[in-house]
Motif scaffolding. Structure first.
Motif, PDB file in Angstrom:
ATOM      1  N   GLY A 143       0.611  -0.799   0.196  1.00 49.96           N
ATOM      2  CA  GLY A 143      -0.318  -0.169  -0.422  1.00 49.96           C
ATOM      3  C   GLY A 143       0.920   1.304   0.479  1.00 49.96           C
ATOM      4  O   GLY A 143       2.019   1.518   0.054  1.00 49.96           O
ATOM      5  N   TRP A 144       0.264   2.155  -0.579  1.00 50.55           N
ATOM      6  CA  TRP A 144       0.914   3.541  -0.059  1.00 50.55           C
ATOM      7  C   TRP A 144       0.054   4.431   0.828  1.00 50.55           C
ATOM      8  O   TRP A 144      -1.469   4.559   0.348  1.00 50.55           O
ATOM      9  CB  TRP A 144       0.820   4.258  -1.766  1.00 50.55           C
ATOM     10  N   PHE A 145       0.681   5.405   1.738  1.00 55.64           N
ATOM     11  CA  PHE A 145      -0.136   5.782   2.657  1.00 55.64           C
ATOM     12  C   PHE A 145       0.518   7.770   2.371  1.00 55.64           C
ATOM     13  O   PHE A 145       0.963   7.462   2.024  1.00 55.64           O
ATOM     14  CB  PHE A 145       0.147   4.856   3.741  1.00 55.64           C
ATOM     15  N   ARG A 146      -0.558   8.121   3.037  1.00 55.18           N
ATOM     16  CA  ARG A 146       0.016   9.644   3.342  1.00 55.18           C
ATOM     17  C   ARG A 146      -0.240  10.506   4.229  1.00 55.18           C
ATOM     18  O   ARG A 146      -1.170  10.272   4.801  1.00 55.18           O
ATOM     19  CB  ARG A 146      -0.075  10.516   2.215  1.00 55.18           C
ATOM     20  N   GLN A 147       0.536  11.507   5.067  1.00 50.56           N
ATOM     21  CA  GLN A 147       0.052  12.223   5.865  1.00 50.56           C
ATOM     22  C   GLN A 147       0.347  13.702   5.791  1.00 50.56           C
ATOM     23  O   GLN A 147       1.609  13.827   5.733  1.00 50.56           O
ATOM     24  CB  GLN A 147       0.657  11.543   7.143  1.00 50.56           C
ATOM     25  N   ALA A 148      -0.602  14.289   5.850  1.00 50.18           N
ATOM     26  CA  ALA A 148      -0.450  15.507   5.457  1.00 50.18           C
ATOM     27  C   ALA A 148      -0.142  16.460   7.264  1.00 50.18           C
ATOM     28  O   ALA A 148      -0.945  16.036   8.358  1.00 50.18           O
ATOM     29  CB  ALA A 148      -2.297  16.314   4.703  1.00 50.18           C
ATOM     30  N   PRO A 149       0.502  18.075   7.079  1.00 49.93           N
ATOM     31  CA  PRO A 149       0.393  18.403   7.635  1.00 49.93           C
ATOM     32  C   PRO A 149      -1.189  18.587   8.497  1.00 49.93           C
ATOM     33  O   PRO A 149      -2.372  19.185   7.687  1.00 49.93           O
ATOM     34  CB  PRO A 149       1.291  19.569   7.702  1.00 49.93           C
ATOM     35  N   GLY A 150      -1.025  18.473  10.005  1.00 48.37           N
ATOM     36  CA  GLY A 150      -2.031  18.175  10.794  1.00 48.37           C
ATOM     37  C   GLY A 150      -3.336  17.631  10.372  1.00 48.37           C
ATOM     38  O   GLY A 150      -4.192  17.282  10.920  1.00 48.37           O
ATOM     39  N   LYS A 151      -3.246  16.278   9.279  1.00 52.22           N
ATOM     40  CA  LYS A 151      -4.422  15.186   9.445  1.00 52.22           C
ATOM     41  C   LYS A 151      -3.295  14.188  10.059  1.00 52.22           C
ATOM     42  O   LYS A 151      -2.407  13.894   9.990  1.00 52.22           O
ATOM     43  CB  LYS A 151      -4.086  15.636   8.441  1.00 52.22           C
ATOM     44  N   GLU A 152      -4.895  13.302   9.353  1.00 49.85           N
ATOM     45  CA  GLU A 152      -4.188  11.778  10.404  1.00 49.85           C
ATOM     46  C   GLU A 152      -4.142  11.006   8.738  1.00 49.85           C
ATOM     47  O   GLU A 152      -4.127  11.578   7.284  1.00 49.85           O
ATOM     48  CB  GLU A 152      -5.750  10.836   9.835  1.00 49.85           C
TER      49      GLU A 152
END
Length: 118
Positions: free
Chosen positions: A35-44
Motif C-alpha cells: 500500500g501507499w499511505f500519506r500524512q499531511a500536516p495536521g491531518k490523520e
C-alpha cells in the motif's frame, strides 16, 4: 525479513506529475498486500491505495482518476503514479507491506515528502 526502500518524492507544481517507487524484499509471491499511505500536516494518515498479490486494488476517492498504484513483480517494485497533483496532495508518502490481508501493515518505508506548489 521484509524491507521497503522508497525513492522519488520532492516538489512539483500543481497539475504536474510525480512517480514514487518502492523496492520490496522479503515477501512471498503467493500472498501479500502492498500500500501507499500519506500524512499531511495536521491531518490523520490516509490509505491512498493498495494492491495485493492477485492484482486487486483499492484507492482513496479523492485520488481516483489521478493516482495509480501498480507493481512489477519481476523487479520487486511498487509504484505510485501521481498525475494532476493538487496542493492538498502535499504530504509525507510512504509504502507499506502486509504479508497477507491488507489489514495490518507491519512493514514501512521511510516516507519521503511530496510538496505540491500552486
Amino acid at each position: 525479513q521484509v524491507q521497503l526502500v522508497e525513492s522519488g518524492g520532492g516538489s512539483v507544481m500543481s497539475g504536474g506529475s510525480l512517480r514514487l517507487s518502492c523496492a520490496v524484499s522479503g515477501l512471498s509471491y503467493d500472498s501479500y498486500c502492498l500500500g501507499w499511505f500519506r500524512q499531511a500536516p495536521g491531518k490523520e494518515r490516509e490509505d491512498v491505495a493498495t494492491i495485493d498479490s492477485d492484482g486487486s486494488t483499492t484507492g482513496l476517492d479523492s485520488v481516483k482518476g489521478r493516482f495509480t498504484i501498480s507493481q512489477d513483480v519481476t523487479k520487486n517494485m511498487l509504484y505510485l503514479q501521481m498525475n494532476s497533483v493538487r496542493p492538498e496532495d502535499t504530504a509525507v508518502y510512504y509504502c507499506a507491506a502486509d504479508k497477507a490481508s491488507c489489514l495490518h501493515f507491519a512493514y514501512w518505508g521511510q516516507g519521503p515528502q511530496v510538496t505540491v506548489s500552486s
